[in-house]
Design a protein around this motif. Structure first.
Motif, PDB file in Angstrom:
ATOM      1  N   ALA A  42      -3.655   2.073  11.440  1.00 36.93           N
ATOM      2  CA  ALA A  42      -4.169   3.397  11.097  1.00 36.93           C
ATOM      3  C   ALA A  42      -3.060   4.443  11.126  1.00 36.93           C
ATOM      4  O   ALA A  42      -3.043   5.361  10.289  1.00 36.93           O
ATOM      5  CB  ALA A  42      -5.299   3.787  12.041  1.00 36.93           C
ATOM      6  N   ASP A  43      -2.125   4.305  12.064  1.00 32.83           N
ATOM      7  CA  ASP A  43      -0.977   5.216  12.103  1.00 32.83           C
ATOM      8  C   ASP A  43      -0.183   5.152  10.799  1.00 32.83           C
ATOM      9  O   ASP A  43       0.245   6.186  10.272  1.00 32.83           O
ATOM     10  CB  ASP A  43      -0.044   4.856  13.261  1.00 32.83           C
ATOM     11  N   GLN A  44       0.044   3.940  10.307  1.00 35.81           N
ATOM     12  CA  GLN A  44       0.797   3.758   9.069  1.00 35.81           C
ATOM     13  C   GLN A  44       0.088   4.418   7.890  1.00 35.81           C
ATOM     14  O   GLN A  44       0.710   5.115   7.079  1.00 35.81           O
ATOM     15  CB  GLN A  44       0.987   2.261   8.790  1.00 35.81           C
ATOM     16  N   ILE A  45      -1.214   4.211   7.803  1.00 31.96           N
ATOM     17  CA  ILE A  45      -1.977   4.780   6.691  1.00 31.96           C
ATOM     18  C   ILE A  45      -2.044   6.298   6.811  1.00 31.96           C
ATOM     19  O   ILE A  45      -1.856   7.024   5.817  1.00 31.96           O
ATOM     20  CB  ILE A  45      -3.380   4.156   6.643  1.00 31.96           C
ATOM     21  N   VAL A  96      -0.970   9.196   4.036  1.00 31.58           N
ATOM     22  CA  VAL A  96      -1.968  10.149   3.530  1.00 31.58           C
ATOM     23  C   VAL A  96      -1.537  11.582   3.812  1.00 31.58           C
ATOM     24  O   VAL A  96      -1.573  12.453   2.924  1.00 31.58           O
ATOM     25  CB  VAL A  96      -3.349   9.854   4.144  1.00 31.58           C
ATOM     26  N   ARG A  97      -1.109  11.850   5.032  1.00 29.12           N
ATOM     27  CA  ARG A  97      -0.677  13.209   5.383  1.00 29.12           C
ATOM     28  C   ARG A  97       0.608  13.576   4.644  1.00 29.12           C
ATOM     29  O   ARG A  97       0.790  14.731   4.217  1.00 29.12           O
ATOM     30  CB  ARG A  97      -0.479  13.334   6.886  1.00 29.12           C
ATOM     31  N   GLY A  98       1.501  12.617   4.485  1.00 30.87           N
ATOM     32  CA  GLY A  98       2.777  12.890   3.825  1.00 30.87           C
ATOM     33  C   GLY A  98       2.654  13.198   2.351  1.00 30.87           C
ATOM     34  O   GLY A  98       3.519  13.870   1.773  1.00 30.87           O
ATOM     35  N   ALA A  99       1.575  12.725   1.721  1.00 27.90           N
ATOM     36  CA  ALA A  99       1.393  12.949   0.284  1.00 27.90           C
ATOM     37  C   ALA A  99       0.974  14.379  -0.023  1.00 27.90           C
ATOM     38  O   ALA A  99       1.145  14.854  -1.147  1.00 27.90           O
ATOM     39  CB  ALA A  99       0.355  11.974  -0.265  1.00 27.90           C
ATOM     40  N   ARG A 132       5.032   0.557  -2.980  1.00 24.20           N
ATOM     41  CA  ARG A 132       6.213   1.120  -2.342  1.00 24.20           C
ATOM     42  C   ARG A 132       6.332   0.709  -0.868  1.00 24.20           C
ATOM     43  O   ARG A 132       7.440   0.558  -0.346  1.00 24.20           O
ATOM     44  CB  ARG A 132       6.202   2.644  -2.506  1.00 24.20           C
ATOM     45  N   ARG A 133       5.223   0.562  -0.189  1.00 24.08           N
ATOM     46  CA  ARG A 133       5.221   0.022   1.178  1.00 24.08           C
ATOM     47  C   ARG A 133       4.063  -0.952   1.301  1.00 24.08           C
ATOM     48  O   ARG A 133       2.997  -0.739   0.707  1.00 24.08           O
ATOM     49  CB  ARG A 133       5.086   1.122   2.223  1.00 24.08           C
ATOM     50  N   ILE A 134       4.254  -2.013   2.072  1.00 17.29           N
ATOM     51  CA  ILE A 134       3.209  -3.002   2.316  1.00 17.29           C
ATOM     52  C   ILE A 134       2.998  -3.122   3.820  1.00 17.29           C
ATOM     53  O   ILE A 134       3.963  -3.249   4.578  1.00 17.29           O
ATOM     54  CB  ILE A 134       3.581  -4.368   1.714  1.00 17.29           C
TER      55      ILE A 134
END
Length: 259
Positions: free
Chosen positions: A17-20, A24-27, A193-195
């Motif tokens: 969840a941290d990764q997602i 989301v916030r960075g976009a 771009r990231r997996i």
């Protein structure tokens, strides 16, 4: 490949969840494009994302979603369709428009043409920012069964009997599990771009070991992730049990550079 080993499935889910959340916030207002998986592996992570939306103000407004796969023959409202799964386990509970969540159409009259359309739609959306994956006990990602081309695109696949047996628990009986699926190909997945791949439990230990430390091979299609420049594996202690370099991965994670 970054390997994060957590003690429990709940700890792993929070890390996923941290990764997602970071993507989301960075976009910002432009919105992120997420590739989402189904099955048991990501469910705890989806539950955590719903909690963060409700309790911490995590917004998914503007986010777009492309699903990994779908059963051929099932429409979007079928109880076992993956289009319905993602609504029930995530998107119905957060602020994302239904129209922003795309899945292959399992009830398409021409599944081959539908596969080509869906692959093109991902490209037209400028690809996926973060692709979430699970992994099968035989090492497959999405429905790219052993023997799949590592350059494959979204297409129709025939399931292995083992996969059918693994998924029979979601149906009334094994005979109800569709034999054919629409699935993103390995080549399609590797364009994200990231997996982020997540797996928990001892039944995934061999697949994880092959994915991380084995040779790149169509026998274990998850091993293709070794060829991607930005992959994060989030697993629990049980899923890490067969990794020869588990101690190094733990040490490495403790000494990650802060950014």
């Amino acid at each position: 490949m970054r390997v994060i080993i957590k003690k429990t499935p709940q700890d792993a889910a929070r890390t996923v969840a941290d990764q997602i959340e970071a993507v989301v916030r960075g976009a910002g207002e432009s919105g992120a494009t997420l590739g989402l998986a189904t099955g048991s592996s990501p469910v705890l992570s989806y539950t955590e994302l719903i909690r963060r939306h409700r309790e911490e103000g995590l917004s998914f407004a503007g986010t777009r979603v492309f699903m990994l796969d779908e059963y051929v023959g099932l429409d979007a409202d079928h109880p076992q369709s993956y289009a319905r799964f993602i609504r029930e386990h995530l998107t119905d509970h957060i602020d994302i428009e239904d129209s922003a969540v795309q899945s292959p159409r399992g009830d398409a009259e021409d599944p081959v043409a539908e596969a080509a359309r869906y692959d093109a739609a991902i490209g037209a959306a400028d690809g996926v920012d973060l692709q979430l994956l699970g992994i099968g006990t035989d090492g497959h990602i999405a429905f790219n069964e052993p023997g799949s081309s590592l350059a494959s695109r979204t297409r129709v696949k025939v399931l292995l009997e083992q996969t059918i047996e693994d998924n029979a628990r979601f149906f009334d009986k094994k005979e109800d599990v569709p034999v054919h699926v629409l699935t993103q190909g390995i080549g399609t997945i590797l364009e994200a771009r990231r997996i982020v791949l997540t797996a928990t439990g001892s039944n995934k230990a061999e697949a994880i070991a092959q994915c991380v430390e084995g040779s790149v091979s169509s026998r274990w299609t998850g091993s293709a992730l070794q060829m991607h420049p930005d992959v994060v594996l989030v697993i629990d202690d049980e899923a890490a049990a067969k990794l020869e370099l588990a101690d190094y991965y733990r040490f490495s994670e403790e000494h990650q550079l802060k950014r």
